[in-house]
Scaffold this active site. Structure first.
Site, PDB file in Angstrom:
ATOM      1  N   THR A  97     -23.840 -51.396  14.268  1.00  0.00           N
ATOM      2  CA  THR A  97     -24.278 -50.033  14.448  1.00  0.00           C
ATOM      3  C   THR A  97     -24.934 -49.491  13.644  1.00  0.00           C
ATOM      4  O   THR A  97     -25.021 -48.958  12.482  1.00  0.00           O
ATOM      5  CB  THR A  97     -23.039 -49.007  14.819  1.00  0.00           C
ATOM      6  OG1 THR A  97     -22.167 -49.321  15.582  1.00  0.00           O
ATOM      7  CG2 THR A  97     -23.915 -47.880  15.669  1.00  0.00           C
ATOM      8  N   LYS A 172     -25.410 -47.771  22.676  1.00  0.00           N
ATOM      9  CA  LYS A 172     -24.561 -47.260  21.472  1.00  0.00           C
ATOM     10  C   LYS A 172     -24.468 -45.981  21.360  1.00  0.00           C
ATOM     11  O   LYS A 172     -23.863 -45.088  20.705  1.00  0.00           O
ATOM     12  CB  LYS A 172     -23.983 -48.276  19.884  1.00  0.00           C
ATOM     13  CG  LYS A 172     -23.853 -47.887  19.400  1.00  0.00           C
ATOM     14  CD  LYS A 172     -21.987 -48.057  20.090  1.00  0.00           C
ATOM     15  CE  LYS A 172     -20.589 -47.429  19.222  1.00  0.00           C
ATOM     16  NZ  LYS A 172     -20.691 -49.222  17.786  1.00  0.00           N
ATOM     17  N   LYS A 240     -21.605 -41.927  10.703  1.00  0.00           N
ATOM     18  CA  LYS A 240     -22.868 -41.807   9.839  1.00  0.00           C
ATOM     19  C   LYS A 240     -23.935 -42.148  11.579  1.00  0.00           C
ATOM     20  O   LYS A 240     -24.634 -42.488  11.562  1.00  0.00           O
ATOM     21  CB  LYS A 240     -22.589 -43.729   9.687  1.00  0.00           C
ATOM     22  CG  LYS A 240     -23.289 -44.529   9.449  1.00  0.00           C
ATOM     23  CD  LYS A 240     -23.279 -46.549   9.431  1.00  0.00           C
ATOM     24  CE  LYS A 240     -23.367 -46.436  11.273  1.00  0.00           C
ATOM     25  NZ  LYS A 240     -22.587 -48.129  10.982  1.00  0.00           N
TER      26      LYS A 240
END
Length: 288
Positions: A97, A172, A240
């Site tokens: 990611t 995502k 994050k």
């Protein structure tokens, strides 16, 4: 069957690489901590390499699942990066990611070097990786995706090409925006119900069958009500991801007031010592 390498044997990569081996693919693994790669080979067979470049040499597909943009650049274009070992016609599949920017950057560089690139972040957490039931969101060229999709199916319940390079990472981000809002809503609901003296098992068993139902409700309400968070997708990782989302929103002008608020709530959880707690720990800041 394909000759593949897998770079990064964290909580996601370790079982993902295992599924590839179980499906009959020839697998070489690399991990920054070499002992983990050695342990993986002792458990599952295959081979390990001491550098990403060594792991990538002679492979048809090179997979990666590492921590962030910086880690991804290190294993691809670093001193001993995979891009220096990949042959023309090979394909790099990135399950990290990361930002859409780094996906586009590495895609352009890979095509210059004569091999393909697919950004393919995943959703489903550690349980999804262990059970081979991940959702994989992909960005790249259709012909390239067509070659890797049957191999990705080793650990996916859904694998879809969304658009050109970077589209997987952007998807995502959409995924994480949805999750952030749902978890905060569920946290407030559990908190409210407990304060109201309700039988939360009865309440959530009932409403989970209606319009309020969600994956988070089905899988997390019991542990949220019990204050148990030592498992699952960590708060540090979610922050994050949300920082990537908010950075992209600043670039494209999207208004993400709720996402920004939930990010700050996760900051509160970190300050409570919950950096490695599951993301459902948002309820902890309400119950303190």
């Amino acid at each position: 069957m394909a000759k593949v390498a897998f770079l990064g044997l964290g909580v996601m990569g370790y079982p993902m690489a295992r599924h590839l081996k179980d499906k009959g693919h020839e697998v070489t693994v690399y991990n920054r901590t070499l002992s983990k790669a050695e342990r993986w080979v002792s458990e599952h067979g295959g081979a390990f390499a001491k550098t990403p470049r060594e792991a990538a040499e002679g492979q048809e597909i090179v997979f990666a699942c590492v921590g962030n943009d910086e880690d991804l650049r290190e294993v691809t274009i670093g001193e001993n990066g995979a891009f220096k070992g990949m042959a023309k016609g090979a394909i790099f599949v990135d399950h990290t990611t990361a930002s859409a920017e780094v996906a586009r950057e590495l895609s352009a560089l890979s095509w210059e070097k004569g091999f393909g690139f697919v950004d393919a972040p995943v959703s489903g957490g550690q349980a999804g990786a262990e059970n081979g039931a991940l959702t994989v969101m992909c960005g790249g060229e259709e012909a390239t995706f067509a070659k890797v999709e049957p191999v990705i199916q080793a650990y996916a319940k859904m694998c879809k090409l969304i658009g050109p390079a970077g589209s997987g990472q952007l998807t995502k981000m959409v995924n994480q925006i949805c999750i952030a809002g749902v978890v905060q809503g569920l946290a407030e609901a559990v908190h409210f119900g407990k304060r109201a003296g309700l039988d939360m098992e009865a309440v959530l068993d009932t409403i989970s069958k209606g319009a309020a139902g969600s994956w988070q409700m089905e899988n997390r309400w019991k542990t949220m009500a019990a204050g148990e968070f030592d498992f699952g997708f960590a708060v540090d990782w979610m922050r994050k991801d949300l920082n990537i989302v908010l950075d992209e929103a600043r670039k494209n002008g999207a208004t993400l007031a709720l996402t920004a608020l939930v990010d700050q709530y996760y900051s509160d959880v970190q300050k409570m010592g919950g950096k490695r707690w599951d993301t459902s720990s948002l309820v902890a800041r309400l119950d303190k």
